[in-house]
Design a protein around this motif. Structure first.
Motif, mmCIF file in Angstrom:
data_model
loop_
_atom_site.group_PDB
_atom_site.id
_atom_site.type_symbol
_atom_site.label_atom_id
_atom_site.label_comp_id
_atom_site.label_asym_id
_atom_site.label_seq_id
_atom_site.Cartn_x
_atom_site.Cartn_y
_atom_site.Cartn_z
ATOM 1 N N LEU A 93 -98.720 -2.075 53.287
ATOM 2 C CA LEU A 93 -98.029 -1.667 54.486
ATOM 3 C C LEU A 93 -97.279 -2.961 55.087
ATOM 4 O O LEU A 93 -95.974 -2.414 55.242
ATOM 5 C CB LEU A 93 -99.190 -1.410 55.440
ATOM 6 C CG LEU A 93 -98.779 -1.064 56.759
ATOM 7 C CD1 LEU A 93 -97.857 0.330 56.685
ATOM 8 C CD2 LEU A 93 -100.134 -0.856 57.607
ATOM 9 N N SER A 94 -97.460 -4.048 54.925
ATOM 10 C CA SER A 94 -96.716 -5.255 55.156
ATOM 11 C C SER A 94 -95.513 -5.362 54.524
ATOM 12 O O SER A 94 -94.332 -5.321 55.198
ATOM 13 C CB SER A 94 -97.555 -6.537 55.327
ATOM 14 O OG SER A 94 -98.827 -6.250 55.955
ATOM 15 N N TYR A 95 -95.738 -5.177 53.174
ATOM 16 C CA TYR A 95 -94.344 -5.266 52.577
ATOM 17 C C TYR A 95 -93.349 -3.978 52.789
ATOM 18 O O TYR A 95 -92.091 -4.299 52.834
ATOM 19 C CB TYR A 95 -94.720 -5.406 51.081
ATOM 20 C CG TYR A 95 -95.097 -6.727 50.617
ATOM 21 C CD1 TYR A 95 -94.288 -7.693 50.879
ATOM 22 C CD2 TYR A 95 -96.292 -6.814 49.727
ATOM 23 C CE1 TYR A 95 -94.726 -8.903 50.309
ATOM 24 C CE2 TYR A 95 -96.405 -7.948 49.431
ATOM 25 C CZ TYR A 95 -95.791 -9.283 49.845
ATOM 26 O OH TYR A 95 -96.444 -10.432 49.182
ATOM 27 N N ALA A 96 -93.846 -2.959 52.944
ATOM 28 C CA ALA A 96 -93.158 -1.803 53.165
ATOM 29 C C ALA A 96 -92.576 -1.994 54.474
ATOM 30 O O ALA A 96 -91.250 -1.570 54.683
ATOM 31 C CB ALA A 96 -94.181 -0.417 53.316
ATOM 32 N N LEU A 97 -93.002 -2.582 55.475
ATOM 33 C CA LEU A 97 -92.437 -2.646 56.929
ATOM 34 C C LEU A 97 -91.528 -3.975 56.791
ATOM 35 O O LEU A 97 -90.374 -3.740 57.399
ATOM 36 C CB LEU A 97 -93.735 -3.412 57.814
ATOM 37 C CG LEU A 97 -94.369 -2.293 58.273
ATOM 38 C CD1 LEU A 97 -95.659 -3.002 59.021
ATOM 39 C CD2 LEU A 97 -93.986 -1.083 59.552
ATOM 40 N N LEU A 98 -91.596 -4.920 55.916
ATOM 41 C CA LEU A 98 -90.653 -5.721 55.609
ATOM 42 C C LEU A 98 -89.347 -5.210 55.044
ATOM 43 O O LEU A 98 -88.103 -5.753 55.065
ATOM 44 C CB LEU A 98 -91.279 -6.922 54.800
ATOM 45 C CG LEU A 98 -92.009 -7.728 55.776
ATOM 46 C CD1 LEU A 98 -92.858 -8.812 54.887
ATOM 47 C CD2 LEU A 98 -91.413 -8.736 56.852
ATOM 48 N N ILE A 99 -89.562 -4.566 53.963
ATOM 49 C CA ILE A 99 -88.333 -3.856 53.246
ATOM 50 C C ILE A 99 -87.742 -2.977 54.004
ATOM 51 O O ILE A 99 -86.406 -2.979 53.853
ATOM 52 C CB ILE A 99 -89.090 -3.300 51.856
ATOM 53 C CG1 ILE A 99 -89.712 -4.494 51.065
ATOM 54 C CG2 ILE A 99 -87.872 -2.469 51.282
ATOM 55 C CD1 ILE A 99 -90.510 -3.727 49.686
ATOM 56 N N ARG A 100 -88.192 -2.244 54.540
ATOM 57 C CA ARG A 100 -87.508 -1.079 55.470
ATOM 58 C C ARG A 100 -86.906 0.065 55.096
ATOM 59 O O ARG A 100 -86.652 1.174 55.692
ATOM 60 C CB ARG A 100 -86.684 -1.995 56.686
ATOM 61 C CG ARG A 100 -87.512 -2.806 57.579
ATOM 62 C CD ARG A 100 -86.677 -3.509 58.608
ATOM 63 N NE ARG A 100 -85.950 -4.366 58.126
ATOM 64 C CZ ARG A 100 -85.841 -5.503 58.439
ATOM 65 N NH1 ARG A 100 -86.371 -6.049 59.672
ATOM 66 N NH2 ARG A 100 -85.081 -6.500 58.087
#
Length: 144
Positions: free
Chosen positions: A85-92
């Protein structure tokens, strides 16, 4: 706002032990399934599993060993989804995700099988994907 080039690091697709890269796993999921679908999946997994863990650990009146173990299991699965979830939020965006997983997208057959099999196993083993993500983040920071 970060530039697109900041998302393309020289992460190896797989480290020398053949273990998947958690950041690239999130990126591949975004490329193949879309940002909205992945955000719903990752957020729902965190919330549902954490909710079940809290319910089993704190709100079920019979504190049996099986309830405790099941609660700890769901907590571990919820924690496994947090880095995704964190990486998905950072990737955008899907374009940024494609940039992150550029090498893997060139050989989808090879990396797709490896990432699919390992991700299923690592998500279901409590705390495994979370610990892997932490170790990969620490290794990436030590190389910077």
């Amino acid at each position: 706002m970060k530039e697109q080039n900041e998302y393309h690091h020289d992460d190896k697709p797989i480290n020398n032990k053949g273990v998947i890269n958690v950041r690239k796993l999130a990126a591949l999921d975004i490329v193949f399934h879309g940002m909205k679908m992945i955000m719903v999946e990752f957020l729902a997994a965190v919330l549902v599993c954490a909710g079940l863990a809290v319910l089993l650990l704190f709100f079920i009146s019979s504190h049996t060993l099986s309830n405790t173990l099941l609660g700890l299991y769901f907590l571990g699965v919820a924690l496994n989804y947090l880095p995704l979830l964190s990486y998905a939020l950072l990737i955008r965006t899907r374009d940024q995700a494609a940039n992150v997983a550029e090498r893997e997208l060139k050989d989808v057959d090879h990396y797709g099988r490896r990432y699919s099999l390992q991700s299923i196993l690592l998500i279901l083993i409590p705390y495994a994907l979370a610990l892997l993500a932490l170790s990969q983040l620490a290794a990436r920071r030590s190389h910077s």
